[in-house]
Design a protein around this motif. Sequence first.
Motif, PDB file in Angstrom:
ATOM      1  N   ARG A  60       0.846  -1.188   0.000  1.00 44.61           N
ATOM      2  CA  ARG A  60       0.000   0.000   0.000  1.00 44.61           C
ATOM      3  C   ARG A  60       0.885   1.242   0.000  1.00 44.61           C
ATOM      4  N   THR A  62       0.432   5.030   0.853  1.00 44.38           N
ATOM      5  CA  THR A  62      -0.546   5.933   1.451  1.00 44.38           C
ATOM      6  C   THR A  62      -0.356   7.360   0.939  1.00 44.38           C
ATOM      7  N   ARG A  64      -0.324   9.883   2.794  1.00 47.99           N
ATOM      8  CA  ARG A  64       0.101  10.681   3.950  1.00 47.99           C
ATOM      9  C   ARG A  64       1.091  11.795   3.593  1.00 47.99           C
ATOM     10  N   GLU A  92      -5.055  10.596   5.165  1.00 49.96           N
ATOM     11  CA  GLU A  92      -3.629  10.292   5.092  1.00 49.96           C
ATOM     12  C   GLU A  92      -3.342   8.801   4.909  1.00 49.96           C
ATOM     13  N   ARG A  93      -4.273   7.935   5.257  1.00 53.24           N
ATOM     14  CA  ARG A  93      -4.038   6.499   5.089  1.00 53.24           C
ATOM     15  C   ARG A  93      -4.712   5.941   3.835  1.00 53.24           C
ATOM     16  N   ASN A  95      -4.999   4.595   0.310  1.00 45.83           N
ATOM     17  CA  ASN A  95      -4.055   3.889  -0.557  1.00 45.83           C
ATOM     18  C   ASN A  95      -4.208   4.415  -1.984  1.00 45.83           C
ATOM     19  N   GLU A 129       2.630  -0.995   4.355  1.00 45.64           N
ATOM     20  CA  GLU A 129       2.397   0.368   3.902  1.00 45.64           C
ATOM     21  C   GLU A 129       3.704   1.124   3.712  1.00 45.64           C
ATOM     22  N   THR A 131       4.747   4.896   3.862  1.00 45.82           N
ATOM     23  CA  THR A 131       4.163   6.137   4.370  1.00 45.82           C
ATOM     24  C   THR A 131       5.122   7.321   4.336  1.00 45.82           C
ATOM     25  N   SER A 132       6.366   7.100   3.947  1.00 51.86           N
ATOM     26  CA  SER A 132       7.357   8.179   4.059  1.00 51.86           C
ATOM     27  C   SER A 132       7.984   8.550   2.723  1.00 51.86           C
ATOM     28  N   TRP A 135       6.338  13.635  -1.304  1.00 46.09           N
ATOM     29  CA  TRP A 135       4.965  13.890  -1.748  1.00 46.09           C
ATOM     30  C   TRP A 135       4.849  13.876  -3.261  1.00 46.09           C
TER      31      TRP A 135
END
Length: 335
Positions: A60, A62, A64, A92-93, A95, A129, A131-132, A135
């Motif tokens: 996934r 995200t 975030r 933010e979560r 997918n 996931e 997540t980092s 962007w």
Amino acid sequence: MAMERFRRADEYARHPQTRNDTPLPGVIDTIGLGYAALMVKPLIVLPPILLDLYLWLGMRVTARPLTLEAAAWFRDEGADGRAIASDLERFERTNVLELLSLRLPTFRMPTVVANLDAARLDRFGLTFELTSLPWWLVVAISIVAFAVGIILGAGWLLAVAWVATGVGTLRDVVRPRVMLGRALAIGGWIAAVLGLFLLVSSPFIAGLVFGAMLGLNGLGLIILILLFPAAWGYMFFFFSVQAIAVDRIGAFAALRASYKVVRGYFWQSTRFIILSLTITTGFPFALRVFTSNPAGLTLAIVLNAFIASGMIAAAMLFYRDRARRLGLPAYAAER
């Protein structure tokens, strides 16, 4: 005996009676023919099942990083900006790979997992996931996923059209030229629908901006007014995606064909659309009761794929029968 009935129904679906004095199948009969064709070739539900399993068990990505970046920008814009930032953080979560599941106003790839929140999937402890990421990379992945989703959706629609109506061949699904051609047509359809909506709504948006400059708040009224053209467009363009797959035509030709079918068979189309919307929207929510454990979620994925695929096949048959009765051009391989 049951399979023989399914095969006879499949034969009718592929070679309907097109004489003007022959009654067309009604709404319920057409839905039955759609599911009958699906029973003859049930493997057609495999692609949405595999996609759903990937969205459940696969990696996934995200949103975030993107939501945090946007929230930080809005947070500096006063109280209203902070409220928007708070709303953005709720996503933010999300997918972004769920964009692989093509979701259009009048057509959706049959997936269950895309309708579930991350907290429900966390109960199974089977997800990984990211997540980092930067962007901008999340944005790039989203764009790629959306483009791939259109291609996958186009290929699957071609397969359903072959199963339901006998249009084309199974090889068309894996031919890059054919699949990309239908994907481009769907992309053109998205652009055309957005363009039409902006064209219709632009006077109201301009009025809203002008009213805001004068200190007037008419957002609720504007939204209410825009519901009417949106509902009209949904009704009359409902079969346009099916037309793209069945007749292999472009976006604007598909919009015209759908409009003519709905106008020519308005009350039948209305009943079919309402019933289709009820089934394809209601069943995924009803199936949520099975998603409390892995076995139940697996069952929900399979049931949803079958139910939604049958309705999509039925929509193609409904459009095909009435388009031929109206004398609309057919795909050359069908003639």
